[in-house]
Enzyme design. Structure first.
Site, short mmCIF file in Angstrom:
data_model
loop_
_atom_site.label_atom_id
_atom_site.label_comp_id
_atom_site.label_asym_id
_atom_site.label_seq_id
_atom_site.Cartn_x
_atom_site.Cartn_y
_atom_site.Cartn_z
N CYS A 37 0.82 -1.22 0.00
CA CYS A 37 0.00 0.00 0.00
C CYS A 37 0.85 1.27 0.00
O CYS A 37 0.33 2.36 -0.22
CB CYS A 37 -0.95 -0.01 1.20
SG CYS A 37 -2.02 -1.46 1.27
N HIS B 122 -2.97 6.96 3.57
CA HIS B 122 -3.46 5.67 3.09
C HIS B 122 -4.66 5.25 3.94
O HIS B 122 -4.64 5.36 5.17
CB HIS B 122 -2.35 4.63 3.20
CG HIS B 122 -2.84 3.22 3.07
ND1 HIS B 122 -3.63 2.80 2.03
CD2 HIS B 122 -2.64 2.13 3.86
CE1 HIS B 122 -3.90 1.51 2.18
NE2 HIS B 122 -3.32 1.08 3.29
N ASN C 29 -10.14 -0.53 1.56
CA ASN C 29 -8.71 -0.38 1.36
C ASN C 29 -8.39 -0.68 -0.10
O ASN C 29 -8.45 -1.83 -0.54
CB ASN C 29 -7.96 -1.35 2.29
CG ASN C 29 -6.45 -1.23 2.18
OD1 ASN C 29 -5.92 -0.63 1.25
ND2 ASN C 29 -5.75 -1.81 3.15
#
Length: 320
Positions: free
Chosen positions: A118, A247, A277
């Site tokens: 990520c 994030h 996500n």
């Protein structure tokens, strides 16, 4: 940590693409033992989007890229490099960036992928910033894109509920005197914990595996001191950062980070509940929505932060 020197680099434009197909918590209740309440309390997620049948990761990336170019007022031919960060490519070779470069007609641009969990789109941004600041490129297109439908284990209620598809992009360019510029950047990793989040390869089933509780503990232990030290070495106080582009993984992680940094909870844009996500796309989607919502204003200090598989962590500081 590195103070970014040389030619100043700015954000010239941003864009995103979110697939139309929506999967709500109620939809997950139909296929596994879970509930809307259980998901929302532990993650903050209400729904997420997935690519349609036949819609590839590169399709998502190309649409976000064209939106960012339009926002920047640039033609594809003005781009010197296309960088795609993804953890769910259709092919390992060729790289997704080369495919996207051809799809959008960025004929003179080089192309490569970044796979860094990520944190990947932040790592890609830092790579582009470095090459622009030292004069190698004038304009770079950075894209984060994910199509997780094929790698999610739909029998695992602890991980399947978390992830979604989407793409975000930004154009980074040389900045005129007095314009916006990146101030500093840093990436790090703890490879001893590389097995906390994995997607198989090399003959192994390409399914996402995550040790959720261990990831949660690692991030809560490692991220706050990393950010504190990054800000200190950048000559900034976390409390003085005007806006945070983060994030989007778990609302509890964000709330804990801000409490420990002494930062008011409202200094970020939270879109986790809408998208889940989206991994490498997450930071780019968040950036685009923050820009379009007017949350990033000229003269303000903006911090970027991400964490992901590896375990990787990264941060950037930007003066808008």
């Amino acid at each position: 940590m590195a103070i970014i020197k040389g030619i100043p680099v700015r954000i010239a434009g941003t864009g995103k693409y979110i697939p139309e197909k929506v999967m709500t918590n109620a939809d997950f209740e139909k296929i596994m033992e879970t509930s809307d309440e259980w998901i929302r309390e532990r993650t903050g997620i209400k729904e997420r989007h997935f690519a349609a049948e036949g819609e590839s990761c590169c399709d998502l990336a190309a649409k976000a890229a064209l939106a960012a170019l339009d926002d920047a007022g640039m033609a594809p031919g003005e781009i010197d490099a296309v960088i795609v960060s993804t953890n769910s490519p259709e092919t390992l070779c060729p790289c997704s960036a080369a495919t996207v470069q051809g799809m959008i007609g960025a004929a003179k641009a080089g192309a490569f992928d970044v796979i860094s969990g990520c944190t990947g789109s932040l790592t890609a941004m830092l790579s582009a910033i470095s090459c622009i600041s030292c004069g190698v490129w004038e304009n770079a297109l950075v894209i984060g894109a994910e199509s997780f439908g094929s790698v999610i284990d739909w029998t695992d209620r602890n991980s399947a509920i978390l992830f979604g598809d989407g793409a975000g992009a930004c154009v980074l360019s040389r900045s005129a005197a007095g314009g916006g510029r990146f101030i500093s950047g840093e990436i790090t990793a703890d490879g001893t914990k590389h097995d906390l989040i994995t997607i198989g390869g090399g003959g192994n089933p390409a399914k996402l595996r995550m040790k959720g509780q261990e990831v949660f503990r690692f991030v809560n232990a490692a991220l706050p001191p990393f950010i504190k030290n990054f800000c200190k070495e950048s000559g900034a106080d976390p409390r003085d950062i005007d806006f945070w582009v983060l994030h989007q993984a778990n609302i509890r992680i964000t709330e804990s980070l801000f409490r420990r940094l002494g930062v008011p909870q409202g200094r970020t844009l939270a879109n986790l509940e809408k998208y889940g996500n989206t991994s490498a796309a997450s930071l780019m989607i968040n950036l685009d929505e923050a820009m379009k919502a007017g949350r990033i204003k000229a003269g303000e200090k903006i911090a970027f932060a991400a964490f992901g598989a590896g375990m990787t962590i990264g941060a950037l500081l930007y003066s808008a």
